[in-house]
Design a protein around this motif. Structure first.
Motif, PDB file in Angstrom:
ATOM      1  N   HIS A   1       1.025  -1.288  -0.353  1.00  0.00           N
ATOM      2  CA  HIS A   1      -0.416  -0.324   0.063  1.00  0.00           C
ATOM      3  C   HIS A   1       1.154   1.138   0.080  1.00  0.00           C
ATOM      4  O   HIS A   1       0.081   2.176  -1.180  1.00  0.00           O
ATOM      5  CB  HIS A   1      -1.016  -0.100   1.299  1.00  0.00           C
ATOM      6  N   ALA A   2       1.801   1.082   0.791  1.00  0.00           N
ATOM      7  CA  ALA A   2       2.871   2.345   0.958  1.00  0.00           C
ATOM      8  C   ALA A   2       3.327   2.637  -0.514  1.00  0.00           C
ATOM      9  O   ALA A   2       3.381   3.805  -1.314  1.00  0.00           O
ATOM     10  CB  ALA A   2       3.857   2.255   2.278  1.00  0.00           C
ATOM     11  N   GLU A   3       3.781   1.144  -0.865  1.00  0.00           N
ATOM     12  CA  GLU A   3       4.891   2.030  -2.277  1.00  0.00           C
ATOM     13  C   GLU A   3       4.002   2.361  -3.865  1.00  0.00           C
ATOM     14  O   GLU A   3       3.994   2.883  -4.195  1.00  0.00           O
ATOM     15  CB  GLU A   3       5.284   0.294  -2.761  1.00  0.00           C
ATOM     16  N   ALA A   4       2.756   1.186  -3.043  1.00  0.00           N
ATOM     17  CA  ALA A   4       1.662   1.981  -4.440  1.00  0.00           C
ATOM     18  C   ALA A   4       0.989   3.248  -4.020  1.00  0.00           C
ATOM     19  O   ALA A   4       0.661   4.082  -4.836  1.00  0.00           O
ATOM     20  CB  ALA A   4       0.266   1.112  -4.988  1.00  0.00           C
ATOM     21  N   ARG A   5       0.773   3.389  -2.936  1.00  0.00           N
ATOM     22  CA  ARG A   5       0.796   5.295  -3.260  1.00  0.00           C
ATOM     23  C   ARG A   5       1.553   6.503  -3.649  1.00  0.00           C
ATOM     24  O   ARG A   5       0.636   7.207  -3.889  1.00  0.00           O
ATOM     25  CB  ARG A   5       0.307   4.887  -1.310  1.00  0.00           C
ATOM     26  N   ALA A   6       2.647   6.161  -2.727  1.00  0.00           N
ATOM     27  CA  ALA A   6       3.466   6.350  -3.057  1.00  0.00           C
ATOM     28  C   ALA A   6       4.430   6.524  -4.998  1.00  0.00           C
ATOM     29  O   ALA A   6       4.805   7.530  -5.525  1.00  0.00           O
ATOM     30  CB  ALA A   6       4.867   6.654  -2.381  1.00  0.00           C
ATOM     31  N   GLY A   7       3.463   5.247  -5.838  1.00  0.00           N
ATOM     32  CA  GLY A   7       3.862   5.370  -7.256  1.00  0.00           C
ATOM     33  C   GLY A   7       3.239   6.524  -7.955  1.00  0.00           C
ATOM     34  O   GLY A   7       2.605   6.606  -7.619  1.00  0.00           O
ATOM     35  N   ASP A   8       4.085   6.204  -9.005  1.00  0.00           N
ATOM     36  CA  ASP A   8       3.182   6.543 -10.337  1.00  0.00           C
ATOM     37  C   ASP A   8       3.744   6.065 -11.292  1.00  0.00           C
ATOM     38  O   ASP A   8       4.382   5.431 -11.666  1.00  0.00           O
ATOM     39  CB  ASP A   8       3.962   8.187 -10.157  1.00  0.00           C
ATOM     40  N   TRP A   9       2.313   5.237 -11.826  1.00  0.00           N
ATOM     41  CA  TRP A   9       2.285   4.357 -12.855  1.00  0.00           C
ATOM     42  C   TRP A   9       1.039   4.363 -14.001  1.00  0.00           C
ATOM     43  O   TRP A   9       0.294   4.430 -13.620  1.00  0.00           O
ATOM     44  CB  TRP A   9       1.763   2.406 -12.057  1.00  0.00           C
ATOM     45  N   PRO A  10       1.504   5.148 -14.746  1.00  0.00           N
ATOM     46  CA  PRO A  10       0.913   5.930 -16.228  1.00  0.00           C
ATOM     47  C   PRO A  10       0.833   4.987 -17.020  1.00  0.00           C
ATOM     48  O   PRO A  10      -0.334   4.767 -17.778  1.00  0.00           O
ATOM     49  CB  PRO A  10       2.025   7.040 -16.554  1.00  0.00           C
ATOM     50  N   THR A  11       0.743   3.342 -16.856  1.00  0.00           N
ATOM     51  CA  THR A  11       0.976   2.353 -18.153  1.00  0.00           C
ATOM     52  C   THR A  11       1.305   1.096 -17.739  1.00  0.00           C
ATOM     53  O   THR A  11       1.915   0.754 -16.260  1.00  0.00           O
ATOM     54  CB  THR A  11       2.135   2.734 -19.093  1.00  0.00           C
ATOM     55  N   PRO A  12       1.016   0.111 -18.163  1.00  0.00           N
ATOM     56  CA  PRO A  12       1.432  -1.811 -17.147  1.00  0.00           C
ATOM     57  C   PRO A  12       2.468  -1.807 -17.317  1.00  0.00           C
ATOM     58  O   PRO A  12       3.072  -2.071 -16.084  1.00  0.00           O
ATOM     59  CB  PRO A  12       0.328  -2.320 -18.217  1.00  0.00           C
ATOM     60  N   ALA A  13       3.492  -1.269 -18.226  1.00  0.00           N
ATOM     61  CA  ALA A  13       4.738  -1.862 -17.660  1.00  0.00           C
ATOM     62  C   ALA A  13       5.559  -0.867 -16.509  1.00  0.00           C
ATOM     63  O   ALA A  13       6.163  -1.179 -16.499  1.00  0.00           O
ATOM     64  CB  ALA A  13       5.283  -0.385 -18.788  1.00  0.00           C
ATOM     65  N   ALA A  14       4.791  -0.284 -16.467  1.00  0.00           N
ATOM     66  CA  ALA A  14       5.647   0.996 -14.961  1.00  0.00           C
ATOM     67  C   ALA A  14       4.931  -0.084 -14.369  1.00  0.00           C
ATOM     68  O   ALA A  14       6.408   0.316 -13.482  1.00  0.00           O
ATOM     69  CB  ALA A  14       4.832   2.816 -14.894  1.00  0.00           C
ATOM     70  N   VAL A  15       3.884  -0.719 -13.879  1.00  0.00           N
ATOM     71  CA  VAL A  15       3.789  -1.506 -13.223  1.00  0.00           C
ATOM     72  C   VAL A  15       5.122  -3.060 -12.633  1.00  0.00           C
ATOM     73  O   VAL A  15       5.269  -3.220 -11.894  1.00  0.00           O
ATOM     74  CB  VAL A  15       2.844  -1.716 -12.880  1.00  0.00           C
ATOM     75  N   LYS A  16       4.947  -3.347 -13.994  1.00  0.00           N
ATOM     76  CA  LYS A  16       5.150  -4.316 -14.802  1.00  0.00           C
ATOM     77  C   LYS A  16       7.456  -4.046 -14.271  1.00  0.00           C
ATOM     78  O   LYS A  16       8.187  -5.037 -13.199  1.00  0.00           O
ATOM     79  CB  LYS A  16       5.674  -4.927 -15.998  1.00  0.00           C
ATOM     80  N   ALA A  17       7.609  -2.950 -14.178  1.00  0.00           N
ATOM     81  CA  ALA A  17       8.604  -2.481 -14.093  1.00  0.00           C
ATOM     82  C   ALA A  17       9.605  -2.443 -12.572  1.00  0.00           C
ATOM     83  O   ALA A  17      10.310  -3.128 -12.106  1.00  0.00           O
ATOM     84  CB  ALA A  17       9.324  -1.216 -14.313  1.00  0.00           C
ATOM     85  N   LYS A  18       8.188  -2.101 -11.514  1.00  0.00           N
ATOM     86  CA  LYS A  18       8.193  -2.044 -10.218  1.00  0.00           C
ATOM     87  C   LYS A  18       8.514  -3.129  -9.432  1.00  0.00           C
ATOM     88  O   LYS A  18       9.095  -3.825  -8.590  1.00  0.00           O
ATOM     89  CB  LYS A  18       7.379  -0.941  -9.905  1.00  0.00           C
ATOM     90  N   TYR A  19       7.445  -4.216 -10.120  1.00  0.00           N
ATOM     91  CA  TYR A  19       6.716  -5.203  -9.494  1.00  0.00           C
ATOM     92  C   TYR A  19       7.037  -6.381 -11.206  1.00  0.00           C
ATOM     93  O   TYR A  19       6.037  -6.525 -11.826  1.00  0.00           O
ATOM     94  CB  TYR A  19       5.207  -5.716  -8.865  1.00  0.00           C
ATOM     95  N   GLY A  20       8.500  -7.026 -10.345  1.00  0.00           N
ATOM     96  CA  GLY A  20       8.148  -7.756 -12.061  1.00  0.00           C
ATOM     97  C   GLY A  20       7.761  -8.940 -12.398  1.00  0.00           C
ATOM     98  O   GLY A  20       6.627 -10.131 -13.681  1.00  0.00           O
ATOM     99  N   ASN A  21       7.262  -9.104 -11.071  1.00  0.00           N
ATOM    100  CA  ASN A  21       6.553 -10.956 -10.496  1.00  0.00           C
ATOM    101  C   ASN A  21       4.477 -10.442 -11.130  1.00  0.00           C
ATOM    102  O   ASN A  21       4.258 -11.425 -10.659  1.00  0.00           O
ATOM    103  CB  ASN A  21       6.507 -11.221  -9.262  1.00  0.00           C
TER     104      ASN A  21
END
Length: 97
Positions: free
Chosen positions: A27-47
């Motif tokens: 939750h803390a990481e997601a709240r602080a994150g900025d995911w403009p695309t699915p690729a940005a999510v995958k870059a942060k969370y490879g699994n």
């Protein structure tokens, strides 16, 4: 990112205290994150598993639990759709919950 809603996570970790620290950290990481695309999510969370229509599945506690979210990338909002054990996850359709 705006998370809707942390109450879902709290409800789950009240039932499953062993998941609290990892869900709280997510939750803390997601709240602080900025995911403009699915690729940005995958870059942060490879699994993480990127599904169609903005759905993402996160592995929690070494894949003992699954967190399914729907992300509205345009509005930087994450909607929690499901949290449960891997066994419970196998009984749902992550594309429609």
């Amino acid at each position: 990112m705006r998370i809707i809603s942390k109450a879902s996570l709290k409800e789950y970790w009240t039932k499953v205290p062993s998941a609290k620290s990892e869900l709280d950290a997510w939750h803390a990481e997601a709240r602080a994150g900025d995911w403009p695309t699915p690729a940005a999510v995958k870059a942060k969370y490879g699994n993480a598993s990127i599904l169609k229509d903005g759905r993402v599945v996160f592995n929690i506690c070494g894949n003992n639990h699954r967190l399914v979210v729907w992300i509205n990338y345009e509005f930087h909002t994450v909607y929690i759709r499901f949290i449960g054990t891997h066994k419970e996850y196998d009984k749902i359709d992550a594309n429609t919950v």
